[in-house]
Design a protein around this motif. Structure first.
Motif, PDB file in Angstrom:
ATOM      1  N   ALA A 100      13.085   4.704   4.066  1.00 21.10           N
ATOM      2  CA  ALA A 100      13.236   5.186   3.263  1.00 21.10           C
ATOM      3  C   ALA A 100      14.769   5.483   3.222  1.00 21.10           C
ATOM      4  CB  ALA A 100      12.096   6.020   3.428  1.00 21.10           C
ATOM      5  N   ALA A 101      15.192   6.408   4.149  1.00 23.32           N
ATOM      6  CA  ALA A 101      16.598   6.681   4.188  1.00 23.32           C
ATOM      7  C   ALA A 101      17.856   5.960   4.155  1.00 23.32           C
ATOM      8  CB  ALA A 101      16.551   7.522   5.482  1.00 23.32           C
ATOM      9  N   ALA A 102      17.787   4.462   4.239  1.00 29.11           N
ATOM     10  CA  ALA A 102      18.423   3.478   4.244  1.00 29.11           C
ATOM     11  C   ALA A 102      18.280   3.275   2.516  1.00 29.11           C
ATOM     12  CB  ALA A 102      18.264   2.278   4.891  1.00 29.11           C
ATOM     13  N   GLU A 103      16.674   3.516   1.704  1.00 29.19           N
ATOM     14  CA  GLU A 103      16.987   2.842   0.179  1.00 29.19           C
ATOM     15  C   GLU A 103      17.968   4.517  -0.576  1.00 29.19           C
ATOM     16  OE1 GLU A 103      13.620   2.631  -0.059  1.00 29.19           O
ATOM     17  OE2 GLU A 103      13.424   0.409   1.218  1.00 29.19           O
ATOM     18  N   GLY A 104      18.334   5.951   0.285  1.00 36.32           N
ATOM     19  CA  GLY A 104      19.280   6.701  -0.076  1.00 36.32           C
ATOM     20  C   GLY A 104      17.886   7.942  -0.440  1.00 36.32           C
ATOM     21  N   ARG A 105      15.833   7.392  -0.368  1.00 33.95           N
ATOM     22  CA  ARG A 105      15.369   8.149  -0.894  1.00 33.95           C
ATOM     23  C   ARG A 105      15.271   9.677  -0.453  1.00 33.95           C
ATOM     24  NH1 ARG A 105      10.379   4.109  -1.740  1.00 33.95           N
ATOM     25  NH2 ARG A 105       9.917   4.997  -3.464  1.00 33.95           N
ATOM     26  N   ASP A 106      15.189  10.409  -1.153  1.00 30.77           N
ATOM     27  CA  ASP A 106      15.203  12.081  -0.865  1.00 30.77           C
ATOM     28  C   ASP A 106      13.693  12.245  -0.165  1.00 30.77           C
ATOM     29  OD1 ASP A 106      14.778  14.617  -0.809  1.00 30.77           O
ATOM     30  OD2 ASP A 106      15.155  14.883  -2.670  1.00 30.77           O
ATOM     31  N   PRO A 107      13.846  12.652   1.575  1.00 37.80           N
ATOM     32  CA  PRO A 107      12.594  12.636   2.167  1.00 37.80           C
ATOM     33  C   PRO A 107      12.046  13.677   2.085  1.00 37.80           C
ATOM     34  CG  PRO A 107      15.071  13.440   3.361  1.00 37.80           C
ATOM     35  CD  PRO A 107      14.841  13.023   2.668  1.00 37.80           C
ATOM     36  N   THR A 108      12.549  15.548   0.953  1.00 35.72           N
ATOM     37  CA  THR A 108      11.621  16.321   1.146  1.00 35.72           C
ATOM     38  C   THR A 108      10.701  16.096  -0.707  1.00 35.72           C
ATOM     39  OG1 THR A 108      13.404  17.540  -0.287  1.00 35.72           O
ATOM     40  CG2 THR A 108      13.655  17.716   1.568  1.00 35.72           C
ATOM     41  N   GLU A 109      11.094  14.621  -0.835  1.00 44.68           N
ATOM     42  CA  GLU A 109      10.326  14.402  -2.337  1.00 44.68           C
ATOM     43  C   GLU A 109       9.157  13.486  -2.580  1.00 44.68           C
ATOM     44  OE1 GLU A 109       9.860  16.701  -5.123  1.00 44.68           O
ATOM     45  OE2 GLU A 109      12.281  17.720  -3.929  1.00 44.68           O
ATOM     46  N   LEU A 110       9.940  12.383  -0.829  1.00 42.79           N
ATOM     47  CA  LEU A 110       9.444  11.923  -0.846  1.00 42.79           C
ATOM     48  C   LEU A 110       7.975  11.541  -0.021  1.00 42.79           C
ATOM     49  CD1 LEU A 110       8.878   8.465  -1.785  1.00 42.79           C
ATOM     50  CD2 LEU A 110      10.664   7.855   0.456  1.00 42.79           C
ATOM     51  N   ARG A 111       6.768  11.193  -0.785  1.00 42.45           N
ATOM     52  CA  ARG A 111       5.600  11.224   0.206  1.00 42.45           C
ATOM     53  C   ARG A 111       5.132  10.400   0.821  1.00 42.45           C
ATOM     54  NH1 ARG A 111       5.155  16.518  -0.508  1.00 42.45           N
ATOM     55  NH2 ARG A 111       6.024  17.349  -2.657  1.00 42.45           N
ATOM     56  N   VAL A 112       4.630  10.874   2.196  1.00 36.74           N
ATOM     57  CA  VAL A 112       3.755  10.021   2.789  1.00 36.74           C
ATOM     58  C   VAL A 112       3.333   8.645   2.058  1.00 36.74           C
ATOM     59  CG1 VAL A 112       2.282   9.469   5.128  1.00 36.74           C
ATOM     60  CG2 VAL A 112       3.770  11.729   5.107  1.00 36.74           C
ATOM     61  N   LYS A 113       2.462   8.642   1.289  1.00 36.94           N
ATOM     62  CA  LYS A 113       1.259   7.737   0.069  1.00 36.94           C
ATOM     63  C   LYS A 113       2.267   6.643  -0.159  1.00 36.94           C
ATOM     64  CE  LYS A 113       0.513  10.715  -3.507  1.00 36.94           C
ATOM     65  NZ  LYS A 113       0.032  11.642  -4.303  1.00 36.94           N
ATOM     66  N   ASP A 114       3.965   7.538  -0.332  1.00 32.88           N
ATOM     67  CA  ASP A 114       5.186   6.051  -1.284  1.00 32.88           C
ATOM     68  C   ASP A 114       5.120   5.162  -0.162  1.00 32.88           C
ATOM     69  OD1 ASP A 114       5.003   7.230  -3.795  1.00 32.88           O
ATOM     70  OD2 ASP A 114       5.929   9.060  -2.538  1.00 32.88           O
ATOM     71  N   VAL A 115       5.460   5.225   1.185  1.00 33.97           N
ATOM     72  CA  VAL A 115       5.600   4.969   2.822  1.00 33.97           C
ATOM     73  C   VAL A 115       4.830   3.830   3.484  1.00 33.97           C
ATOM     74  CG1 VAL A 115       8.340   5.218   2.003  1.00 33.97           C
ATOM     75  CG2 VAL A 115       6.867   6.067   3.552  1.00 33.97           C
ATOM     76  N   MET A 116       4.017   4.565   3.836  1.00 34.21           N
ATOM     77  CA  MET A 116       2.524   4.170   4.700  1.00 34.21           C
ATOM     78  C   MET A 116       2.918   2.916   4.540  1.00 34.21           C
ATOM     79  SD  MET A 116      -0.553   6.152   3.343  1.00 34.21           S
ATOM     80  CE  MET A 116      -1.382   5.637   1.913  1.00 34.21           C
ATOM     81  N   THR A 117       1.811   2.154   5.712  1.00 31.92           N
ATOM     82  CA  THR A 117       0.894   0.894   5.285  1.00 31.92           C
ATOM     83  C   THR A 117      -0.890   1.696   5.825  1.00 31.92           C
ATOM     84  OG1 THR A 117       2.943  -0.221   6.991  1.00 31.92           O
ATOM     85  CG2 THR A 117       0.801  -0.946   7.124  1.00 31.92           C
ATOM     86  N   GLU A 118      -1.290   0.510   4.763  1.00 29.92           N
ATOM     87  CA  GLU A 118      -2.546   1.614   4.213  1.00 29.92           C
ATOM     88  C   GLU A 118      -2.999   0.493   4.976  1.00 29.92           C
ATOM     89  OE1 GLU A 118      -3.272   2.346   0.096  1.00 29.92           O
ATOM     90  OE2 GLU A 118      -1.652   1.822  -0.243  1.00 29.92           O
ATOM     91  N   SER A 119      -4.463   0.442   5.944  1.00 31.06           N
ATOM     92  CA  SER A 119      -5.789  -0.124   6.162  1.00 31.06           C
ATOM     93  C   SER A 119      -5.215  -1.345   7.668  1.00 31.06           C
ATOM     94  CB  SER A 119      -6.459  -1.263   5.559  1.00 31.06           C
ATOM     95  OG  SER A 119      -6.649  -0.961   3.547  1.00 31.06           O
ATOM     96  N   VAL A 120      -5.269  -0.244   8.204  1.00 35.97           N
ATOM     97  CA  VAL A 120      -4.379  -1.020   9.097  1.00 35.97           C
ATOM     98  C   VAL A 120      -5.471  -1.289  10.532  1.00 35.97           C
ATOM     99  CG1 VAL A 120      -2.479   0.449   9.498  1.00 35.97           C
ATOM    100  CG2 VAL A 120      -3.855   1.779  10.621  1.00 35.97           C
ATOM    101  N   GLU A 121      -5.206  -1.928  11.567  1.00 35.89           N
ATOM    102  CA  GLU A 121      -6.341  -2.437  12.337  1.00 35.89           C
ATOM    103  C   GLU A 121      -6.166  -1.093  13.452  1.00 35.89           C
ATOM    104  OE1 GLU A 121      -7.927  -5.481  12.366  1.00 35.89           O
ATOM    105  OE2 GLU A 121      -7.053  -5.827  11.002  1.00 35.89           O
ATOM    106  N   THR A 122      -7.472  -1.326  14.028  1.00 37.01           N
ATOM    107  CA  THR A 122      -7.373  -0.082  14.741  1.00 37.01           C
ATOM    108  C   THR A 122      -8.121  -0.940  16.525  1.00 37.01           C
ATOM    109  OG1 THR A 122      -9.890   0.353  14.286  1.00 37.01           O
ATOM    110  CG2 THR A 122      -8.815   1.901  13.161  1.00 37.01           C
ATOM    111  N   VAL A 123      -8.507  -0.123  17.330  1.00 37.35           N
ATOM    112  CA  VAL A 123      -9.247  -0.453  18.880  1.00 37.35           C
ATOM    113  C   VAL A 123      -9.960  -0.254  19.635  1.00 37.35           C
ATOM    114  CG1 VAL A 123      -7.019  -2.042  19.889  1.00 37.35           C
ATOM    115  CG2 VAL A 123      -6.941  -0.599  20.285  1.00 37.35           C
ATOM    116  N   PRO A 124     -11.406  -0.286  20.326  1.00 34.36           N
ATOM    117  CA  PRO A 124     -12.069   0.421  20.736  1.00 34.36           C
ATOM    118  C   PRO A 124     -11.097   1.214  22.720  1.00 34.36           C
ATOM    119  CG  PRO A 124     -12.437  -1.462  20.728  1.00 34.36           C
ATOM    120  CD  PRO A 124     -11.643  -1.794  20.251  1.00 34.36           C
ATOM    121  N   PRO A 125     -11.534   1.582  23.167  1.00 34.98           N
ATOM    122  CA  PRO A 125     -11.587   2.131  24.089  1.00 34.98           C
ATOM    123  C   PRO A 125     -11.332   0.841  24.872  1.00 34.98           C
ATOM    124  CG  PRO A 125     -13.012   3.891  23.754  1.00 34.98           C
ATOM    125  CD  PRO A 125     -12.396   3.488  22.476  1.00 34.98           C
TER     126      PRO A 125
END
Length: 113
Positions: free
Chosen positions: A47-72
C-alpha cells in the motif's frame, strides 16, 4: 505461536494496523471478519509503495479474505507443509470457534532448526 492473538477491525486504518504490528513486534493481524481474514506487513508495504494514504486506507481494502486456519494439535511439519504449499507465512490457530494465537514461518523455522 504468538499469543495472545492480536486482532483488528476491517474498518481500522492501515496506519492503526501498522502501529499495532510495530508495538506488538509482529508481522500480521487477524481481521475480525467471518470467515477470518488477515493483514500482513507485506500488505502495508504494498500500500505504501502504491502511494496510498495510510490514514484514509482501511484494512478491508488490503486484507486477504478467508484465510486458512490450523488446530493447535497439528504437527509442526504439517503446518510447515501447509505454509509452503499455500505460499503463506502466517496461520491463525483455532480450536472450535476460539482463536488461540498465530503461527508464523519464523515460529516454524525456530522450532524445526
Amino acid at each position: 505461536m504468538s499469543t495472545p492473538l492480536e486482532t483488528i477491525s476491517k474498518n481500522a486504518t492501515i496506519q492503526e494496523a501498522a502501529t499495532t504490528m510495530r508495538d506488538e513486534e509482529i508481522t500480521a493481524l487477524v481481521v475480525t471478519t467471518d470467515p477470518p481474514s488477515i493483514i500482513t506487513s507485506t500488505d502495508l508495504v504494498n500500500a505504501a509503495a502504491e502511494g496510498r494514504d495510510p490514514t484514509e486506507l482501511r484494512v478491508k481494502d488490503v486484507m486477504t479474505e478467508s484465510v486458512e486456519t490450523v488446530p493447535p494439535d497439528l504437527y509442526l511439519e504439517e503446518v510447515a507443509a501447509m505454509m509452503t504449499g499455500l505460499g503463506i507465512g502466517h496461520l491463525p490457530v483455532v480450536k472450535k470457534d476460539d482463536y488461540l494465537g498465530m503461527v508464523s514461518s519464523t515460529d516454524v523455522t525456530a522450532q524445526l532448526s
